[in-house]
Design a protein around this motif. Structure first.
Motif, PDB file in Angstrom:
ATOM      1  N   THR A 214       0.825  -1.210   0.000  1.00  0.00           N
ATOM      2  CA  THR A 214       0.000   0.000   0.000  1.00  0.00           C
ATOM      3  C   THR A 214       0.860   1.260   0.000  1.00  0.00           C
ATOM      4  O   THR A 214       0.453   2.283  -0.554  1.00  0.00           O
ATOM      5  CB  THR A 214      -0.966   0.014   1.193  1.00  0.00           C
ATOM      6  OG1 THR A 214      -0.251  -0.228   2.407  1.00  0.00           O
ATOM      7  CG2 THR A 214      -2.043  -1.035   1.030  1.00  0.00           C
ATOM      8  N   GLU A 225      -9.561   8.585  -2.077  1.00  0.00           N
ATOM      9  CA  GLU A 225     -10.674   7.719  -1.685  1.00  0.00           C
ATOM     10  C   GLU A 225     -10.424   6.278  -2.110  1.00  0.00           C
ATOM     11  O   GLU A 225     -10.621   5.336  -1.336  1.00  0.00           O
ATOM     12  CB  GLU A 225     -11.976   8.230  -2.285  1.00  0.00           C
ATOM     13  CG  GLU A 225     -13.197   7.411  -1.884  1.00  0.00           C
ATOM     14  CD  GLU A 225     -14.492   7.974  -2.451  1.00  0.00           C
ATOM     15  OE1 GLU A 225     -15.545   7.355  -2.233  1.00  0.00           O
ATOM     16  OE2 GLU A 225     -14.441   9.031  -3.119  1.00  0.00           O
ATOM     17  N   GLY A 226      -9.976   6.103  -3.364  1.00  0.00           N
ATOM     18  CA  GLY A 226      -9.712   4.748  -3.853  1.00  0.00           C
ATOM     19  C   GLY A 226      -8.594   4.073  -3.082  1.00  0.00           C
ATOM     20  O   GLY A 226      -8.661   2.883  -2.766  1.00  0.00           O
ATOM     21  N   HIS A 227      -7.574   4.842  -2.747  1.00  0.00           N
ATOM     22  CA  HIS A 227      -6.458   4.268  -2.006  1.00  0.00           C
ATOM     23  C   HIS A 227      -6.876   3.896  -0.586  1.00  0.00           C
ATOM     24  O   HIS A 227      -6.464   2.856  -0.054  1.00  0.00           O
ATOM     25  CB  HIS A 227      -5.283   5.248  -1.978  1.00  0.00           C
ATOM     26  CG  HIS A 227      -4.053   4.671  -1.346  1.00  0.00           C
ATOM     27  ND1 HIS A 227      -3.348   3.636  -1.917  1.00  0.00           N
ATOM     28  CD2 HIS A 227      -3.425   4.971  -0.189  1.00  0.00           C
ATOM     29  CE1 HIS A 227      -2.320   3.324  -1.136  1.00  0.00           C
ATOM     30  NE2 HIS A 227      -2.351   4.114  -0.082  1.00  0.00           N
ATOM     31  N   MET A 228      -7.707   4.723   0.024  1.00  0.00           N
ATOM     32  CA  MET A 228      -8.194   4.414   1.370  1.00  0.00           C
ATOM     33  C   MET A 228      -9.002   3.124   1.376  1.00  0.00           C
ATOM     34  O   MET A 228      -8.927   2.323   2.327  1.00  0.00           O
ATOM     35  CB  MET A 228      -9.029   5.577   1.905  1.00  0.00           C
ATOM     36  CG  MET A 228      -8.203   6.802   2.257  1.00  0.00           C
ATOM     37  SD  MET A 228      -9.219   8.229   2.677  1.00  0.00           S
ATOM     38  CE  MET A 228      -9.962   7.677   4.215  1.00  0.00           C
ATOM     39  N   GLN A 229      -9.761   2.883   0.322  1.00  0.00           N
ATOM     40  CA  GLN A 229     -10.527   1.641   0.246  1.00  0.00           C
ATOM     41  C   GLN A 229      -9.599   0.434   0.172  1.00  0.00           C
ATOM     42  O   GLN A 229      -9.837  -0.589   0.818  1.00  0.00           O
ATOM     43  CB  GLN A 229     -11.452   1.679  -0.970  1.00  0.00           C
ATOM     44  CG  GLN A 229     -12.603   2.661  -0.813  1.00  0.00           C
ATOM     45  CD  GLN A 229     -13.450   2.758  -2.069  1.00  0.00           C
ATOM     46  OE1 GLN A 229     -13.195   2.078  -3.066  1.00  0.00           O
ATOM     47  NE2 GLN A 229     -14.456   3.623  -2.037  1.00  0.00           N
ATOM     48  N   GLU A 231      -6.529   0.316   1.377  1.00  0.00           N
ATOM     49  CA  GLU A 231      -5.964   0.172   2.714  1.00  0.00           C
ATOM     50  C   GLU A 231      -6.930  -0.544   3.653  1.00  0.00           C
ATOM     51  O   GLU A 231      -6.550  -1.443   4.410  1.00  0.00           O
ATOM     52  CB  GLU A 231      -5.628   1.545   3.297  1.00  0.00           C
ATOM     53  CG  GLU A 231      -4.412   2.215   2.707  1.00  0.00           C
ATOM     54  CD  GLU A 231      -4.134   3.547   3.381  1.00  0.00           C
ATOM     55  OE1 GLU A 231      -2.956   3.903   3.521  1.00  0.00           O
ATOM     56  OE2 GLU A 231      -5.109   4.224   3.767  1.00  0.00           O
ATOM     57  N   GLY A 232      -8.192  -0.133   3.602  1.00  0.00           N
ATOM     58  CA  GLY A 232      -9.198  -0.720   4.480  1.00  0.00           C
ATOM     59  C   GLY A 232      -9.395  -2.197   4.232  1.00  0.00           C
ATOM     60  O   GLY A 232      -9.523  -2.988   5.175  1.00  0.00           O
ATOM     61  N   LEU A 233      -9.399  -2.586   2.962  1.00  0.00           N
ATOM     62  CA  LEU A 233      -9.551  -4.004   2.631  1.00  0.00           C
ATOM     63  C   LEU A 233      -8.374  -4.814   3.157  1.00  0.00           C
ATOM     64  O   LEU A 233      -8.547  -5.937   3.658  1.00  0.00           O
ATOM     65  CB  LEU A 233      -9.701  -4.176   1.120  1.00  0.00           C
ATOM     66  CG  LEU A 233     -11.028  -3.701   0.527  1.00  0.00           C
ATOM     67  CD1 LEU A 233     -10.974  -3.776  -0.992  1.00  0.00           C
ATOM     68  CD2 LEU A 233     -12.183  -4.544   1.060  1.00  0.00           C
TER      69      LEU A 233
END
Length: 264
Positions: A214, A225-229, A231-233
């Motif tokens: 990541t 936003e896309g990168h945070m998703q 990271e969250g996954l």
């Protein structure tokens, strides 16, 4: 290649008489070793350094060595294949499962600077210095991903200055501007890097691998936003499929080191 500590591999560029220049006789074996380590599940962290007084002096203009699989090619195609061999080393470092720590023991010039930047962490000896040398040789300073990696490491203005002036950046300045994590006395360099590698190796394997992924993908991201998703996954993946979090909480409560097994 050596194993100085459990789960830690040391890879040494070993052409000290040429300050570990990026001759193909060095880079081809380096790529082979990296490929082997990438799938060696006993290795959790890697330290890359140079023999003698240099990390890597970049291109060797006197003795470049032999490029594999180029018989019968014309000069333009030979040049493309030659560059591809070097590109593959830089990309291999970035794609390694394990974090790679560059122990920059001396000069990191041109391609040697690129080699250090492709590693995940850089620690410099007080004797080290860095130079984007292409411009000094009448060429472009942009090579092997340098114009991508350097601005992301130290910011655009400093990267532009380094690449357009070709000046040397000493270890102390390199630490100050973020080109390296820290500068340490030469005698302490490998011990500092081994200690750092051992600390990395003590954590959860998927946690370390996903953190590396990541971090690098964040440099390519066009959307927060896309990168945070992503990271969250990754966080959910480890939280749900391993008992690492429970072990960390229990270890803190019991005042002991956590032992991550990466299983549920």
């Amino acid at each position: 290649m050596d194993r100085p500590h459990p789960h830690v591999a040391l890879v040494t560029l070993n052409r000290p008489e040429r300050m570990n220049s990026m001759a193909f006789d060095v880079m081809v074996p380096l790529k082979r070793v990296l490929d082997e380590l990438n799938v060696d599940n006993s290795v959790r962290a890697i330290v890359l350094t140079g023999a003698g007084r240099g990390f890597s002096s970049g291109a060797d203009h006197k003795s470049a060595g032999s490029v594999p699989h180029v018989d019968g090619l014309t000069k333009p195609t030979f040049a493309l294949r030659s560059m591809e061999v070097l590109d593959d080393v830089i990309l291999a470092l970035r794609k390694m499962h394990q974090p790679v720590i560059a122990a920059v023991n001396g000069a990191a010039i041109g391609g040697g600077l690129c080699l250090a930047l492709a590693c995940d962490i850089r620690v410099a000896s007080s004797d080290a210095y860095f130079r984007a040398a292409g411009i000094n040789n009448g060429l472009t300073a942009s090579e092997l991903g340098l114009s991508f990696l350097l601005p992301r490491a130290i910011g655009t203005s400093r990267a532009f200055e380094m690449m357009l002036t070709g000046r040397d950046v000493a270890a102390e300045e390199a630490a100050r501007i973020g080109l390296v994590s820290r500068a340490v006395p030469g005698d302490d360099l490998l011990d500092v890097c081994f200690e750092m590698a051992a600390r990395v190796a003590s954590f959860s394997r998927p946690g370390i691998e996903l953190t590396k992924r990541t971090l690098w993908s964040g440099l390519d991201a066009t959307s927060l936003e896309g990168h945070m998703q992503a990271e969250g996954l990754g966080q959910l993946y480890i939280r749900l499929l391993t008992s690492n979090f429970e072990e960390a909480v229990a270890a803190r409560a019991q005042k002991r080191p956590a032992v991550f097994t990466d299983d549920k």
